[in-house]
Design a protein around this motif. Sequence first.
Motif, PDB file in Angstrom:
ATOM      1  N   GLU A   1       0.812  -1.214   0.000  1.00 38.48           N
ATOM      2  CA  GLU A   1       0.000   0.000   0.000  1.00 38.48           C
ATOM      3  C   GLU A   1       0.846   1.265   0.000  1.00 38.48           C
ATOM      4  O   GLU A   1       0.822   2.041   0.952  1.00 38.48           O
ATOM      5  CB  GLU A   1      -0.943   0.008   1.204  1.00 38.48           C
ATOM      6  CG  GLU A   1      -1.823  -1.233   1.247  1.00 38.48           C
ATOM      7  CD  GLU A   1      -3.108  -0.987   1.991  1.00 38.48           C
ATOM      8  OE1 GLU A   1      -3.089  -0.152   2.918  1.00 38.48           O
ATOM      9  OE2 GLU A   1      -4.126  -1.614   1.646  1.00 38.48           O
ATOM     10  N   ILE A   2       1.569   1.482  -1.067  1.00 39.07           N
ATOM     11  CA  ILE A   2       2.396   2.684  -1.082  1.00 39.07           C
ATOM     12  C   ILE A   2       1.646   3.853  -1.723  1.00 39.07           C
ATOM     13  O   ILE A   2       0.786   3.668  -2.581  1.00 39.07           O
ATOM     14  CB  ILE A   2       3.740   2.461  -1.812  1.00 39.07           C
ATOM     15  CG1 ILE A   2       3.533   2.170  -3.295  1.00 39.07           C
ATOM     16  CG2 ILE A   2       4.534   1.361  -1.186  1.00 39.07           C
ATOM     17  CD1 ILE A   2       4.798   2.413  -4.076  1.00 39.07           C
ATOM     18  N   ASP A   3       1.973   5.033  -1.263  1.00 35.80           N
ATOM     19  CA  ASP A   3       1.446   6.278  -1.818  1.00 35.80           C
ATOM     20  C   ASP A   3       2.590   7.057  -2.421  1.00 35.80           C
ATOM     21  O   ASP A   3       3.695   7.073  -1.883  1.00 35.80           O
ATOM     22  CB  ASP A   3       0.811   7.148  -0.715  1.00 35.80           C
ATOM     23  CG  ASP A   3      -0.439   6.505  -0.165  1.00 35.80           C
ATOM     24  OD1 ASP A   3      -1.210   5.969  -0.985  1.00 35.80           O
ATOM     25  OD2 ASP A   3      -0.625   6.529   1.062  1.00 35.80           O
ATOM     26  N   LEU A   4       2.303   7.716  -3.533  1.00 42.70           N
ATOM     27  CA  LEU A   4       3.379   8.415  -4.227  1.00 42.70           C
ATOM     28  C   LEU A   4       2.753   9.508  -5.072  1.00 42.70           C
ATOM     29  O   LEU A   4       1.753   9.270  -5.744  1.00 42.70           O
ATOM     30  CB  LEU A   4       4.079   7.402  -5.136  1.00 42.70           C
ATOM     31  CG  LEU A   4       5.405   7.744  -5.775  1.00 42.70           C
ATOM     32  CD1 LEU A   4       6.460   7.832  -4.714  1.00 42.70           C
ATOM     33  CD2 LEU A   4       5.779   6.648  -6.771  1.00 42.70           C
ATOM     34  N   THR A   5       3.295  10.709  -4.994  1.00 37.61           N
ATOM     35  CA  THR A   5       2.829  11.727  -5.937  1.00 37.61           C
ATOM     36  C   THR A   5       4.042  12.331  -6.616  1.00 37.61           C
ATOM     37  O   THR A   5       5.065  12.574  -5.988  1.00 37.61           O
ATOM     38  CB  THR A   5       2.067  12.867  -5.239  1.00 37.61           C
ATOM     39  OG1 THR A   5       2.857  13.329  -4.158  1.00 37.61           O
ATOM     40  CG2 THR A   5       0.715  12.440  -4.773  1.00 37.61           C
ATOM     41  N   ILE A   6       3.913  12.550  -7.889  1.00 34.32           N
ATOM     42  CA  ILE A   6       5.007  13.172  -8.633  1.00 34.32           C
ATOM     43  C   ILE A   6       4.467  14.402  -9.324  1.00 34.32           C
ATOM     44  O   ILE A   6       3.438  14.348 -10.002  1.00 34.32           O
ATOM     45  CB  ILE A   6       5.613  12.191  -9.640  1.00 34.32           C
ATOM     46  CG1 ILE A   6       6.253  11.053  -8.846  1.00 34.32           C
ATOM     47  CG2 ILE A   6       6.656  12.871 -10.497  1.00 34.32           C
ATOM     48  CD1 ILE A   6       6.768   9.949  -9.676  1.00 34.32           C
ATOM     49  N   ARG A   7       5.140  15.528  -9.085  1.00 35.26           N
ATOM     50  CA  ARG A   7       4.641  16.789  -9.628  1.00 35.26           C
ATOM     51  C   ARG A   7       5.121  16.987 -11.051  1.00 35.26           C
ATOM     52  O   ARG A   7       6.073  16.360 -11.483  1.00 35.26           O
ATOM     53  CB  ARG A   7       5.138  17.948  -8.750  1.00 35.26           C
ATOM     54  CG  ARG A   7       4.645  17.827  -7.332  1.00 35.26           C
ATOM     55  CD  ARG A   7       5.329  18.822  -6.442  1.00 35.26           C
ATOM     56  NE  ARG A   7       5.103  18.454  -5.054  1.00 35.26           N
ATOM     57  CZ  ARG A   7       5.907  18.779  -4.063  1.00 35.26           C
ATOM     58  NH1 ARG A   7       7.010  19.472  -4.303  1.00 35.26           N
ATOM     59  NH2 ARG A   7       5.635  18.430  -2.834  1.00 35.26           N
ATOM     60  N   LYS A   8       4.459  17.909 -11.706  1.00 35.01           N
ATOM     61  CA  LYS A   8       4.846  18.196 -13.075  1.00 35.01           C
ATOM     62  C   LYS A   8       6.265  18.732 -13.117  1.00 35.01           C
ATOM     63  O   LYS A   8       6.617  19.631 -12.357  1.00 35.01           O
ATOM     64  CB  LYS A   8       3.890  19.211 -13.686  1.00 35.01           C
ATOM     65  CG  LYS A   8       2.650  18.536 -14.187  1.00 35.01           C
ATOM     66  CD  LYS A   8       1.700  19.473 -14.858  1.00 35.01           C
ATOM     67  CE  LYS A   8       0.455  18.695 -15.227  1.00 35.01           C
ATOM     68  NZ  LYS A   8      -0.691  19.540 -15.510  1.00 35.01           N
ATOM     69  N   GLY A   9       7.061  18.204 -14.008  1.00 36.02           N
ATOM     70  CA  GLY A   9       8.390  18.742 -14.239  1.00 36.02           C
ATOM     71  C   GLY A   9       9.454  18.356 -13.229  1.00 36.02           C
ATOM     72  O   GLY A   9      10.606  18.711 -13.402  1.00 36.02           O
TER      73      GLY A   9
END
Lengths: 358, 520, 494
Positions: free
Chosen positions: B37-45
């Motif tokens: 159950e991993i969470d990950l966010t990657i922003r633009k650029g």
Amino acid sequence: MELRYFILRRLLLLIPTVLGLSIFMFILIEAVPKAILVTPYINPHSRIPYIIQEANALKILGFNYPPPIAYLFYLDRLLHGNLGLMSMPGYPNSVAAAIVDAFPNTIQLTIFASLLSIAIAIPLGTYIGARPNSIADQAGRVFSLTGYAIPAFWLALMLQIVFGKNILLGNPLGVLPFSGSFSASAIPNPTPSWFVNGITYPTHLVIFDALIHGDFPLFVDALKHIILPVLTLTYGILAGILRFMRAGMVDASNQEYVKTARSKGVPEKLVIKRHIRKNAMIPTITVMGLLVAGLLGGVVLVEYVFAYPGMGYLTTQGILSYQIWLVIGTTLIFGLILVLTNLIVDVVYALTDPRIRY
Amino acid sequence: MMQNTEGKKSESETYLRVEKLKTQFFTARGIVKALDEIDLTIRKGEIYGLVGESGCGKSVTAQSIMYLVPDPPGRIVSGKIYVGNVNILTGLEQLAKITVKSETNVKIKRNKRMIKRHNYLLSRIRGDRISMIFQEPTLALNPVIRVGDQIAENILLHLKVDMANAILRREMSTRKDYESFVQKALSIGDKDARNKAIREWCESYSISDAEELVRNIFLTYQDPETVVKSIEFIVNERKSGTNINRLSRAREYYLYQQRLFEATLNLMEAESGKNQDEIDRARTALNEIKKEGSSFLSFRIINKFIGKRIEAPLRDAAKRRVHELLNLVNIAEPERTALSYPHELSGGMQQRVMIAMALASNPQMLIADEPTTALDVTTQAQILDLIRNLNRQMGSSVLFITHDLAVIAQMCNRVGVMYAGNIVEEADVNTIFDNPKHPYTIGLLKALPRADRIAGKMVKLETVAGSVPNLITPPTGCRFHPRCKFKMDICEKKKPELDDLGDGHKVACWLYQEPGGSGK
Amino acid sequence: MLAVSGTWGVRQMTDFGTGDGGTLLYVSHLKKYFEISKSGFRVTGHVKAVDDVSFTLNQNETLGVVGETGCGKTTLGRLVLRLLESTDGDVYFNAPKEVIEKVMSLERELDRMGESNDGVDKERYDSILKELKKLSSEYSLTKMSHRKLKKYRKEMQPVFQDPFSSLDPRQIIRDILAEPMKLLTDMKPEQIREKSLQLINEVGLSEDHLYRFPHEFSGGQRQRIGIARAISIEPKLLVLDEPTSALDVSVQAQILNLLKDLQERKKLAFIFISHHLNVIRLMSDKVAVMYLGKIVELTDTERLFTNMLHPYTEALLSAIPIPDPKVGMSRIILEGEVPSPANPPKGCHFHPRCKYAMTNCGWSPRDMVLPLQEILEPLRVKSSDVLPTTKEILTDESKNTVELTFDKALTSAQFETFKTFISEAAAKPNGVRFRAIKSITLGAGGNSILMTMREADVPKLKEVKPGHFVSCLMYEKGAENTGIRGANVGKAAS
């Protein structure tokens, strides 16, 4: 180009291989009692005494010299296309002539059988290889294992019993001819000039010669005769190619580049067609060549069962009537074919796989 | 709450969002709980680095995001992965039903129809919005296809509409264009300037090979009428290979395919929402579009037989784009390289080709899974430089996966540290290196031999005792506790959540949070 | 033939006096050429995997060998162990001190004779060669019979990179450990068992591990077993070929610490082969940097990392990523790839990628083709009046010439323009290769231009500073570029 060197090298290697083959054949000849060897050279009706005829024949064949010299005599005869004499009713006197008559039929069977099996096995292998462990795959496995397990002659007999037209058996499915390469009743009357002693000209293949000369009924008849032998031969190689194609597909689909293809968004159908199948073909091609070469073994038995007048039939007839030169001659030809097939396979393999370094 | 505003801000910039992703491998020896159950966010650029040792799940994360986990044995069990605004795990529950009877006895029942539709969805998103660079370029390139064709494949899959548009715009140009150009060109007195104008014009009409000819026409004739006629002749000859009607029909078909995709996507999303009204609406919309499809029947039949001829101009355009891309990744001789097979190139060149392939359709998101591990240091430096420059130029986000902390330090804006299927720490790159919090991160940093520090015979590295645990039976609670120096009682019992310490520095460790407070 | 380099000589024994027993290993002019054949009929060339490599190693000392894929570092390790037969050269291992000194002094004398311009005393020369041959056939591992070699085999052991394939999967660990002892020593089974137990403890595993199969271990544990096997017969030298490349950071640290411990306790000497410079820095006393089969720089570790002299070392070191985001990297990004070892660049192998390259570094016709095209391309576009269209660029490596052919004859004015283009290109900072053009002449018929390149000088591994060996023309006397890097160095050396 390096490919040129590769082919040249392989062709040069052919020379010692063929020499080796001839030496081996000669050793076999040496092992045979001389009396049998000279039999076809002796005319029993001649007034010249047997002993003198025998001595003359031995002298002509070079057997009055020690074996190495005798081998040179043999090699000299081979290079002149002289494979020895034979005496079998209904056949020419010269082994080479008999082989020339029978050879096209065998090649025809082999080519039809291999084309048919490739045409079936490649798409089928692609299909089941893309779906490992599915029901289709299980069925394919049973089908190909059966192909491995069933001996060709047994399958030939079964097909003959089930589909062969036989008054004694009275079988309901018996719609195909029982044996031979054409029916006597299909020979046009009067016998045309291209039909001499059961041999057709110019190709020696009834199917093609009938077509060339526009004899359609004979063509259909000959085609019917070829179905059962070809089916028998096909099943064996079909099983082999299918298994390899399936294994190749499974192996290729686990490769990293398939992931790459998927990561590019290539639709599944194209992944299989473009990326997996292309790679799976490489090992399959190798096996295909070897299987086709191996077909020659099967051909002997199948031709015998179906009395199909090819090399196999000729060889078995020769064995049964002690025609030693005939047996040696056909064996030599089979060996040559095997060597040449191997060469072709290697070249094709080098052409299909860009990674191959010659 | 402060966290909320922070969340909102990053939300607007986020391109990739992974929520509660759980991937497992159902093997004969038991279920490998690879991602927990991993969470990950990657922003633009941004370049987001994911670092960890082998078996920590970083590659599985990458493969999960691309939905490339080898199946069997692996499957994504639950979670959401938003690429832009599309959840590529839409309808995940319907794809396969997993019944776990025991660790070694798991029944998976797949729904073929749903899988087919999901594959369709994936084939439209992969390569187009998100693409991937693999660790071993030698293995990742198809050995029997020329590299140019492998790159072009990607372009032809995703950029057909754009290319058809461009070609049609160019081919539809009228006699008027030639006339105005000829007038303009003849009015230029200076020979060099005129030549330059001719050259540019020829290039814009992609008749560069006829450039010499056009120039000669200008030299030979002076009256505009003849010149226009001659040029028209040349241009017509050039485009005789293109059937404009067919190509524009093809473009309509491609556009129809796009609409079909969007409608299918809407339906899939509606179906996962369980709102019957919406589902019905989406279904009718899809059916409407499908009806349009019947008008393409004859085209599809033609396409089946002479598809190659219809696409010939597209292929030409794709070829030019391949050369452009190879240039972009600093390959000196693009034409020659495009024609070679992968094995004829060195590792560094192969990886460049991979990068060109990944960039072919201008994706917003690039996943680089250990892209330099198989390469030499100097080549590694070249490739890292290239990825960084391309990231700057194109503004696409990068998920950079590596086991090498030094590479992370040089490449990334933000870093996530993974251990045994969990992200245990996440922060911007400076914080991770200056002020690591999780005992595992601290251990890793100390265990690193460093070329920039004096070492000698007496210097010993600090080590993290033990090795990565077996994920069939992972340790209870915090999965790091058997190797941890600061182990407490709670560590064995309860899994710590990834908790924000402020400034986006998140740590999953009981040392920094109250056992009671983590339930939120 | 032998007069090649100033060898890594006797003096270094005292310089790197970390060892207590003097020189353990002296490798002299070691070469390994692999034959290549394009057609399969005859040998068309050689891959010089290891080309004239010399160094010494003391007891209890570590030599780090570093370089990129294909530089020959692994081959070097195998040659030293004689797992591969060398083409030429000697390896003196554990030889009497006097022998090594004798060999070194003889080789030095040969070098001097080769360098001096006066007539060589032919008789003396031959007698030296003869003496060297005698010594090498007696003491050099490369020339020894296999029976004699066995005695030395047990004093040097390899540790391989891949812990997964270097252990027999069908043997339990006890048997894997016992094998070298059975083969190379006359220990009794009882002793072997005892020793195995002691070994397994020494590398940080326990007794029950002895009865398991290799696949039951993790990568780090397998590498421990590999090390235990290597030290089982008490060798003096371990050749470690990328021992930690396949391992994770935390496990790598454990293995490196173990190696350091063992070295300290057993007074082992290591040849540590790796492409990881950070590991090399941690482990080595001195480092040899290899490029395309040659050692380009050889000195003690700290000096190499702080004050490197060879441009390749500089680029290599600057390419290592530093695990600190605040250290802005002043990277020298090397252009291009490592050239094919089958056809390495002339002169100094590194010159096409070197940013300090000088005119005598080995610029040859093939280096000129692409840059010439770059110059000619814009010319062609500008106008065809300046120069006729270029037909082809022909190179002749043996004559050292480049020939440009045009479709029309050149006027003398056009020829002058061409010359100015070349000199313009040569004036640019990166135009060294154009400066290396010795002469430009108009070919017969006037429709070709012939350019002759300057002869290349070949750099030799020389001691430019005490204990610091570099193979680079910048540090030769009277080099063009000494102003850039080597000025002070040159002084120090002379």
